[in-house]
Design a protein around this motif. Sequence first.
Motif, PDB file in Angstrom:
ATOM      1  N   SER A  46       0.569  -1.434   0.242  1.00 53.97           N
ATOM      2  CA  SER A  46       0.160   0.102  -0.235  1.00 53.97           C
ATOM      3  C   SER A  46       0.573   1.298   0.082  1.00 53.97           C
ATOM      4  CB  SER A  46      -1.281   0.239   1.374  1.00 53.97           C
ATOM      5  OG  SER A  46      -1.975  -0.879   1.641  1.00 53.97           O
ATOM      6  N   SER A  47       0.259   2.396  -0.874  1.00 54.47           N
ATOM      7  CA  SER A  47       1.167   3.674  -0.816  1.00 54.47           C
ATOM      8  C   SER A  47       1.181   4.066   1.103  1.00 54.47           C
ATOM      9  CB  SER A  47       0.869   4.742  -1.379  1.00 54.47           C
ATOM     10  OG  SER A  47      -0.371   4.714  -1.454  1.00 54.47           O
ATOM     11  N   LYS A  48       1.719   4.519   1.407  1.00 53.53           N
ATOM     12  CA  LYS A  48       2.065   5.838   2.573  1.00 53.53           C
ATOM     13  C   LYS A  48       0.408   6.611   2.610  1.00 53.53           C
ATOM     14  CE  LYS A  48       6.867   6.214   3.528  1.00 53.53           C
ATOM     15  NZ  LYS A  48       8.117   6.982   4.024  1.00 53.53           N
ATOM     16  N   SER A  49       0.244   7.381   0.743  1.00 53.01           N
ATOM     17  CA  SER A  49      -1.358   7.927   1.278  1.00 53.01           C
ATOM     18  C   SER A  49      -2.561   7.040   1.555  1.00 53.01           C
ATOM     19  CB  SER A  49      -1.090   8.484   0.207  1.00 53.01           C
ATOM     20  OG  SER A  49      -1.703   7.909  -0.834  1.00 53.01           O
ATOM     21  N   GLU A  50      -2.226   5.684   0.894  1.00 55.19           N
ATOM     22  CA  GLU A  50      -3.182   4.667   1.026  1.00 55.19           C
ATOM     23  C   GLU A  50      -3.292   4.202   3.123  1.00 55.19           C
ATOM     24  OE1 GLU A  50      -4.925   2.111  -1.847  1.00 55.19           O
ATOM     25  OE2 GLU A  50      -3.996   0.685  -0.626  1.00 55.19           O
ATOM     26  N   ARG A  51      -2.363   4.093   3.200  1.00 54.04           N
ATOM     27  CA  ARG A  51      -1.914   3.459   4.491  1.00 54.04           C
ATOM     28  C   ARG A  51      -2.617   4.030   5.324  1.00 54.04           C
ATOM     29  NH1 ARG A  51       1.561  -0.664   6.565  1.00 54.04           N
ATOM     30  NH2 ARG A  51       2.378  -0.513   8.159  1.00 54.04           N
ATOM     31  N   ASN A  52      -2.028   5.536   5.194  1.00 54.68           N
ATOM     32  CA  ASN A  52      -2.399   6.390   6.256  1.00 54.68           C
ATOM     33  C   ASN A  52      -3.871   7.103   6.511  1.00 54.68           C
ATOM     34  OD1 ASN A  52      -0.125   5.905   7.933  1.00 54.68           O
ATOM     35  ND2 ASN A  52       1.505   6.957   6.087  1.00 54.68           N
ATOM     36  N   LEU A  96      -5.863   8.744   8.905  1.00 55.56           N
ATOM     37  CA  LEU A  96      -5.557   9.163  10.532  1.00 55.56           C
ATOM     38  C   LEU A  96      -4.332  10.116  11.073  1.00 55.56           C
ATOM     39  CD1 LEU A  96      -4.073   4.982  10.373  1.00 55.56           C
ATOM     40  CD2 LEU A  96      -6.008   6.049  10.791  1.00 55.56           C
ATOM     41  N   GLU A  97      -4.711  10.425  12.087  1.00 52.76           N
ATOM     42  CA  GLU A  97      -3.777  11.554  12.442  1.00 52.76           C
ATOM     43  C   GLU A  97      -2.284  11.439  12.918  1.00 52.76           C
ATOM     44  OE1 GLU A  97      -5.187  13.513  15.298  1.00 52.76           O
ATOM     45  OE2 GLU A  97      -6.989  13.955  14.995  1.00 52.76           O
ATOM     46  N   GLU A  98      -2.028   9.125  13.139  1.00 54.55           N
ATOM     47  CA  GLU A  98      -0.998   9.343  13.297  1.00 54.55           C
ATOM     48  C   GLU A  98       0.241   7.618  12.582  1.00 54.55           C
ATOM     49  OE1 GLU A  98      -0.054   7.747  17.349  1.00 54.55           O
ATOM     50  OE2 GLU A  98      -0.453   9.493  17.586  1.00 54.55           O
ATOM     51  N   PRO A  99       1.097   7.917  11.942  1.00 50.13           N
ATOM     52  CA  PRO A  99       1.241   6.817  11.061  1.00 50.13           C
ATOM     53  C   PRO A  99       0.319   5.261  11.292  1.00 50.13           C
ATOM     54  CG  PRO A  99       3.411   7.927  11.726  1.00 50.13           C
ATOM     55  CD  PRO A  99       2.438   8.285  13.054  1.00 50.13           C
ATOM     56  N   ASN A 100      -0.230   4.642  10.478  1.00 49.06           N
ATOM     57  CA  ASN A 100      -0.090   3.279  10.492  1.00 49.06           C
ATOM     58  C   ASN A 100       0.487   2.300  11.086  1.00 49.06           C
ATOM     59  OD1 ASN A 100      -1.783   0.773  10.692  1.00 49.06           O
ATOM     60  ND2 ASN A 100      -3.342   1.374   8.914  1.00 49.06           N
ATOM     61  N   LYS A 101       0.510   1.532  11.659  1.00 49.20           N
ATOM     62  CA  LYS A 101       1.663   0.783  12.716  1.00 49.20           C
ATOM     63  C   LYS A 101       1.542  -0.837  12.040  1.00 49.20           C
ATOM     64  CE  LYS A 101       2.890   3.970  16.370  1.00 49.20           C
ATOM     65  NZ  LYS A 101       3.639   4.686  15.404  1.00 49.20           N
ATOM     66  N   ILE A 116      -7.532   2.121  15.327  1.00 53.36           N
ATOM     67  CA  ILE A 116      -7.008   2.438  12.943  1.00 53.36           C
ATOM     68  C   ILE A 116      -7.784   2.161  12.325  1.00 53.36           C
ATOM     69  CG2 ILE A 116      -5.145   1.585  11.227  1.00 53.36           C
ATOM     70  CD1 ILE A 116      -2.895   1.451  14.244  1.00 53.36           C
ATOM     71  N   ALA A 117      -8.874   1.262  12.495  1.00 50.75           N
ATOM     72  CA  ALA A 117      -9.329   0.512  11.580  1.00 50.75           C
ATOM     73  C   ALA A 117     -10.738   1.857  11.673  1.00 50.75           C
ATOM     74  CB  ALA A 117      -9.975  -0.764  11.818  1.00 50.75           C
ATOM     75  N   GLU A 118     -11.019   1.775  12.218  1.00 47.26           N
ATOM     76  CA  GLU A 118     -12.420   2.512  12.556  1.00 47.26           C
ATOM     77  C   GLU A 118     -11.744   3.932  12.115  1.00 47.26           C
ATOM     78  OE1 GLU A 118     -13.087   3.039  17.074  1.00 47.26           O
ATOM     79  OE2 GLU A 118     -14.734   1.343  16.347  1.00 47.26           O
ATOM     80  N   ALA A 119     -11.145   4.768  11.661  1.00 49.26           N
ATOM     81  CA  ALA A 119     -10.680   5.584  11.297  1.00 49.26           C
ATOM     82  C   ALA A 119     -10.293   6.006  10.318  1.00 49.26           C
ATOM     83  CB  ALA A 119      -9.465   6.690  12.319  1.00 49.26           C
ATOM     84  N   ARG A 120      -9.975   4.470   9.289  1.00 50.16           N
ATOM     85  CA  ARG A 120      -9.641   4.997   8.240  1.00 50.16           C
ATOM     86  C   ARG A 120     -11.314   3.770   7.518  1.00 50.16           C
ATOM     87  NH1 ARG A 120      -6.224  -0.048   6.573  1.00 50.16           N
ATOM     88  NH2 ARG A 120      -6.152   0.970   4.722  1.00 50.16           N
ATOM     89  N   ILE A 121     -11.907   3.846   7.764  1.00 49.97           N
ATOM     90  CA  ILE A 121     -12.949   2.938   7.585  1.00 49.97           C
ATOM     91  C   ILE A 121     -14.160   4.044   7.337  1.00 49.97           C
ATOM     92  CG2 ILE A 121     -15.609   1.853   7.942  1.00 49.97           C
ATOM     93  CD1 ILE A 121     -13.612  -0.514   9.176  1.00 49.97           C
ATOM     94  N   LYS A 122     -13.988   5.027   8.414  1.00 49.52           N
ATOM     95  CA  LYS A 122     -14.552   6.206   7.876  1.00 49.52           C
ATOM     96  C   LYS A 122     -14.301   6.871   6.984  1.00 49.52           C
ATOM     97  CE  LYS A 122     -16.312  10.644  10.790  1.00 49.52           C
ATOM     98  NZ  LYS A 122     -15.853  11.135   9.014  1.00 49.52           N
ATOM     99  N   TYR A 123     -12.843   7.074   6.913  1.00 45.71           N
ATOM    100  CA  TYR A 123     -12.681   8.328   5.932  1.00 45.71           C
ATOM    101  C   TYR A 123     -12.794   7.242   4.066  1.00 45.71           C
ATOM    102  CZ  TYR A 123      -8.998  10.013   2.098  1.00 45.71           C
ATOM    103  OH  TYR A 123      -8.172  10.578   1.155  1.00 45.71           O
ATOM    104  N   TRP A 124     -12.649   6.046   4.641  1.00 46.72           N
ATOM    105  CA  TRP A 124     -13.169   6.005   2.922  1.00 46.72           C
ATOM    106  C   TRP A 124     -14.980   5.816   2.700  1.00 46.72           C
ATOM    107  CZ3 TRP A 124      -8.694   5.783  -0.945  1.00 46.72           C
ATOM    108  CH2 TRP A 124      -7.332   5.789  -0.582  1.00 46.72           C
ATOM    109  N   LEU A 125     -14.973   5.275   3.107  1.00 47.91           N
ATOM    110  CA  LEU A 125     -16.839   5.359   3.705  1.00 47.91           C
ATOM    111  C   LEU A 125     -16.895   7.304   3.062  1.00 47.91           C
ATOM    112  CD1 LEU A 125     -18.592   3.653   6.239  1.00 47.91           C
ATOM    113  CD2 LEU A 125     -18.381   3.122   3.829  1.00 47.91           C
ATOM    114  N   ASP A 126     -16.132   7.960   3.579  1.00 53.62           N
ATOM    115  CA  ASP A 126     -16.800   9.593   2.767  1.00 53.62           C
ATOM    116  C   ASP A 126     -16.852   9.638   1.669  1.00 53.62           C
ATOM    117  OD1 ASP A 126     -17.530  10.113   5.705  1.00 53.62           O
ATOM    118  OD2 ASP A 126     -15.818  11.131   6.134  1.00 53.62           O
ATOM    119  N   LYS A 127     -15.464   8.960   1.220  1.00 56.52           N
ATOM    120  CA  LYS A 127     -15.297   8.960  -0.409  1.00 56.52           C
ATOM    121  C   LYS A 127     -15.767   7.983  -1.083  1.00 56.52           C
ATOM    122  CE  LYS A 127     -10.933   9.073  -1.796  1.00 56.52           C
ATOM    123  NZ  LYS A 127      -9.475   9.684  -2.129  1.00 56.52           N
TER     124      LYS A 127
END
Length: 105
Positions: free
Chosen positions: A13-19, A22-27, A86-97
């Motif tokens: 995954s690219s860094k932009s897709e990965r993060n 999120l406010e902090e890097p995806n670990k 992490i999952a909640e924030a990523r899912i919210k971001y992609w659902l908005d898209k």
Amino acid sequence: SGSAARFFYCAKSSKSERNAGLEEPNKHPTLKPLSLTKYLATLIKPPKGGRLLVPFSGSGSEMIGALQAGWEYVEGVELTEEYIPIAEARIKYWLDKIDKQMEML
């Protein structure tokens, strides 16, 4: 020539897709590309709607891919508590898209 592994290569995954979202890097150590998870979710999706349970949901890549593929409802289960926000924030971001793309149609 070469090993059979050449048929199973998948880019990271690219860094932009990965993060994204999120406010902090995806670990999460085994993040999968959303293009791969969407493709796999498309292969098993029923003709209409569908409900999917994702065990070991990690940072949500499989759930996001399923939502992008058009699954009606996706539920995830994760044992490691640090991955849940992490999952909640990523899912919210992609659902908005996804919602914005649907509005454009």
